[in-house]
Write a protein that holds these residues in place. Structure first.
Motif, mmCIF file in Angstrom:
data_model
loop_
_atom_site.group_PDB
_atom_site.id
_atom_site.type_symbol
_atom_site.label_atom_id
_atom_site.label_comp_id
_atom_site.label_asym_id
_atom_site.label_seq_id
_atom_site.Cartn_x
_atom_site.Cartn_y
_atom_site.Cartn_z
ATOM 1 N N PRO A 151 0.810 -1.230 0.000
ATOM 2 C CA PRO A 151 0.000 0.000 0.000
ATOM 3 C C PRO A 151 0.842 1.277 0.000
ATOM 4 C CG PRO A 151 -0.807 -1.574 1.627
ATOM 5 C CD PRO A 151 0.541 -2.064 1.172
ATOM 6 N N GLY A 155 -0.667 4.446 2.351
ATOM 7 C CA GLY A 155 -1.791 3.994 1.544
ATOM 8 C C GLY A 155 -1.924 4.706 0.221
ATOM 9 N N PHE A 158 -3.787 2.979 -2.759
ATOM 10 C CA PHE A 158 -5.245 3.028 -2.843
ATOM 11 C C PHE A 158 -5.743 4.432 -3.155
ATOM 12 C CE2 PHE A 158 -4.368 -0.620 0.001
ATOM 13 C CZ PHE A 158 -4.888 -1.614 -0.812
ATOM 14 N N TYR A 174 -6.917 -4.254 4.398
ATOM 15 C CA TYR A 174 -5.567 -4.207 4.978
ATOM 16 C C TYR A 174 -5.648 -4.019 6.492
ATOM 17 C CZ TYR A 174 -0.900 -2.721 6.262
ATOM 18 O OH TYR A 174 0.329 -2.625 6.887
#
Length: 431
Positions: A151, A155, A158, A174
């Motif tokens: 990720p 992150g 995403f 996750y």
């Protein structure tokens, strides 16, 4: 030719020589390690309709890979193409190989190169809880907070995805894996959860903070410089729902170097060694942003930490920030929102994290004993594993035992809400 590895035990026990020399040195709580997610994290948790578009592992040749000017650029081959085989994370249009830099511990420095690898070629402690605990034992580490790999550090993977519904499911999947499996009962409280939020929506981010705080999570990833990701800066009120959720739940905002997807460099053709030398720069810029934003006066219980940024640079930045606040605030845009000297704000809200910084430790009084945390960076190439204790002992030899205790574990226990024994509460063994 078989790759040579450093020799060390694999059964979770320290060598007798290490045991004798360890003495009373406190067990380390590392606030910056990393996990390499197992191949099925998302396939096991996403609805079946996303199995062909959600994150999944594909084994394929690596045609080319460069890391120049702070930019990482891999090219995936097709079956039958020439080139070394690697395991690739595939997600929508993304093709991201696992690399030796993701998991370098156990290899000599001269053998750590930018190359693709498979799961079989990495150290099992990178992705396996029992093996990780064993490697922590070897390194005199009791507990560890782990940042993600696929990720990316906050992150970004995403955040950059096209399908927002799938991206949100990916973030939540996750986090569920992190809390329920990586930091689950098998870890015995020794692995401390660090979760993600959907950065593209501050309200959804706040909801995710509260969802995870309800199950004992006390740390969340965030970007050091959000505008580098195309997101609003910390000087706006965009992040207020997220910041309020962190403030009210006691959730620490953890920012890792590179969490802006832009590593510092000097030119497009600068070798990686240039960026590696100045990795602290993003932390320096980010901390100045936070100190001059007025955020800490609006959210008085908010805490932030900078992972892998080291600490030796902090005293001068605090000195300079105080001078600017005192002498230039009338025209500097901070008179009405930064109500206290930046150094005072730092003392109450900011933590610097280091794994190898003798200079910073020599200037600890100018930083603050309570504002420093220790880390080992396992399993990355910069990691001090399996000699993190020895490095700490050498660099902290001039410090009083109670100061060493605070740096190596006490501050982390307080900041992350751990038990007195340094374990994460929800997973700690019942006594």
């Amino acid at each position: 030719m078989e790759t040579k590895r450093l020799t060390e035990p694999r059964q979770g026990k320290e060598p007798e020589e290490a045991k004798r020399s360890a003495g009373a040195f406190p067990r380390i709580i590392s606030v910056d390690d990393h996990t390499v997610e197992p191949p099925t994290v998302w396939r096991d948790r996403l609805p079946s309709k996303y199995h062909d578009t959600g994150p999944r592992i594909v084994r394929a040749p690596l045609k080319e890979m460069t890391f120049v000017g702070g930019k990482f650029a891999p090219t995936m081959g097709s079956p039958g193409d020439d080139g070394p085989i690697a395991d690739w994370w595939v997600y929508e249009d993304l093709r991201r190989p696992l690399t030796r830099l993701d998991t370098a511990v156990g290899y000599s420095r001269d053998e750590i190169r930018l190359e693709g690898i498979t799961y079989e070629q990495m150290r099992p402690g990178s992705y396996s809880v029992p093996e990780r605990l064993a490697d922590m034992d070897v390194n005199h580490v009791q507990s560890a907070l782990c940042f993600p790999t696929f990720p990316r550090f906050c992150g970004q993977t995403f955040t950059e995805a096209k399908d927002r519904e799938l991206g949100l499911l990916g973030v939540r999947a996750y986090n569920d894996w992190m809390v329920e499996e990586w930091c689950g009962p098998a870890a015995g409280g020794r692995l401390i959860p660090l979760t993600l939020v959907p950065l593209w929506d501050a309200e959804l981010a706040a909801e995710e903070v509260r969802r995870n705080a309800a199950r004992g999570v006390r740390a969340v990833c965030f970007s050091e410089i959000p505008p580098h990701l195309g997101l609003p800066s910390i000087h706006t009120d965009y992040w207020d729902p997220f910041l309020r959720a962190c403030d009210e739940t006691g959730t620490v905002i953890a920012m890792h170097i590179g969490s802006s997807s832009k590593m510092p460099s000097t030119s497009a053709d600068a070798p990686p060694a240039v960026g590696s030398t100045i990795t602290f720069a993003n932390c320096c810029f980010s901390m100045t942003d936070w100190l001059m934003s007025g955020t800490f006066d609006r959210f008085p219980d908010l805490k932030i930490m900078y992972a892998e940024g080291q600490i030796g640079w902090i005293p001068y930045i605090l000195e300079r920030a105080d001078v600017v606040w005192e002498e230039n605030r009338a025209w500097g845009g901070v008179a009405d929102k930064v109500l206290r000297p930046p150094s005072e704000l730092f003392a109450g809200h900011v933590h610097g994290c280091f794994f190898d910084d003798a200079f910073g430790l020599k200037n600890l009084d100018a930083i603050g004993v309570g504002n420093v945390l220790y880390e080992t960076d396992y399993p990355h190439s910069d990691s001090t594993w399996p000699k993190s204790r020895q490095v700490a002992e050498a660099q902290m030899s001039h410090l009083a035992p109670d100061v060493v205790e605070r740096i190596v574990r006490g501050n982390a226990i307080e900041l992350l809400g751990l038990t007195g024994e340094g374990l994460w509460g929800p997973s700690a063994p019942t006594r």
